[in-house]
Design an enzyme around this catalytic site. Sequence first.
Site, PDB file in Angstrom:
ATOM      1  CE  LYS A   1       7.332   3.770  -9.661  1.00  0.00           C
ATOM      2  NZ  LYS A   1       6.108   4.328 -10.230  1.00  0.00           N
TER       3      LYS A   1
ATOM      4  CD  GLN B   1       4.345   7.624 -10.488  1.00  0.00           C
ATOM      5  OE1 GLN B   1       5.369   6.986 -10.659  1.00  0.00           O
ATOM      6  NE2 GLN B   1       3.343   7.176  -9.766  1.00  0.00           N
TER       7      GLN B   1
ATOM      8  CG  ASP C   1       3.412   1.116 -14.904  1.00  0.00           C
ATOM      9  OD1 ASP C   1       3.794   0.423 -13.941  1.00  0.00           O
ATOM     10  OD2 ASP C   1       3.187   2.335 -14.827  1.00  0.00           O
TER      11      ASP C   1
END
Length: 305
Positions: free
Chosen positions: A54, A98, A121
């Site tokens: 990422k 994460q 997200d």
Amino acid sequence: MTAQIIDGKAFAAEVREKVAGHVSRLKQEHGITPGLAVVLVGEDPASQVYVRNKGKQTIEVGMSSFEHKLPAETSQEELLELLDRLNADPQIHGILVQLPLPSHVDEELVINRIDPDKDVDGFHISNVGRLATGQKSMVPCTPLGCLMMLRDQRGSLSGLDAVVIGRSNIVGKPMAQLLLGDSCTVTIAHSRTRGLPEVVRRADVVVAAVGRPGFVRGEWIKPGATVIDVGINRIEAPEKGTNDDGSVKTRLVGDVDFDGAVQVAGAITPVPGGVGPMTIACLLANTVTACCRANGLDEPEGLTA
Ligand code: NAD
């Protein structure tokens, strides 16, 4: 008939190129550099690889990447304090924590502490609600990538019968909402669904997010259907031989019996090289979208739901 193979790697490269173009314009015309903060707690090897990828791709498209790697014993309070600082930081337009988090941390509490406008997200309860009610939201990356590929392949999705297999909060449910938003007739199938082969056979669009190798059989697929395989499963591949330690080599396969389905479907995503590469590309797309919204600028076209 043999299905068209949807090249997710090439599609993801196109999305990243579009993102890079928008980043460049934001810098030149407005003096703004979109910034993405990624928070990793602990040393889970798979998570470390995701975070590294990422960060690398964030920089490649010209955005600022802020990585916060915290030890596994970080307290929930410390994590919440970091999120408060990132929420208040004007250089940061996207925040991603994460998952999974260590067991002493309440995942829901942490996710819901992220400013919904920076929640790239799309897991914050406000974004889930906005998506469900058709309001502007941040959309979870993997389903957004699937939607982009479907629109590209089918044009309008209006009126199509779609089946989503899997009802997770990360893939299945948001995918179903997105397809509904594009006026599909949506069925959500799951582990308790009866007569799944018949349910799948009605579908013009099949999205499989189950986590079981080759679960969706080729003979279930309606001829000409578009099949999006979200599954990522590692299985033993004795045909590849053994590793130095004597263990059998492995390979990745999806949730769809590819060899069977490719004979019947109109188009299908392979695994690997299908949905997988789209997820990070859509994370970058969401960060640019969040940056434009934060600055009252027009949103980039084709990068949102
Ligand atoms: P999950 O385990 O949270 O959900 C799996 C779903 O499958 C459940 O809702 C369950 O009801 C359903 N299911 C299980 N057995 C079934 C059965 N026999 N019949 C019908 N439905 C059944 O998984 P998830 O997080 O949604 O992920 C699904 C798959 O997608 C996994 O392989 C995961 O690795 C992969 N994935 C890929 C990406 C990506 O491409 N970037 C992102 C997220 C997940």
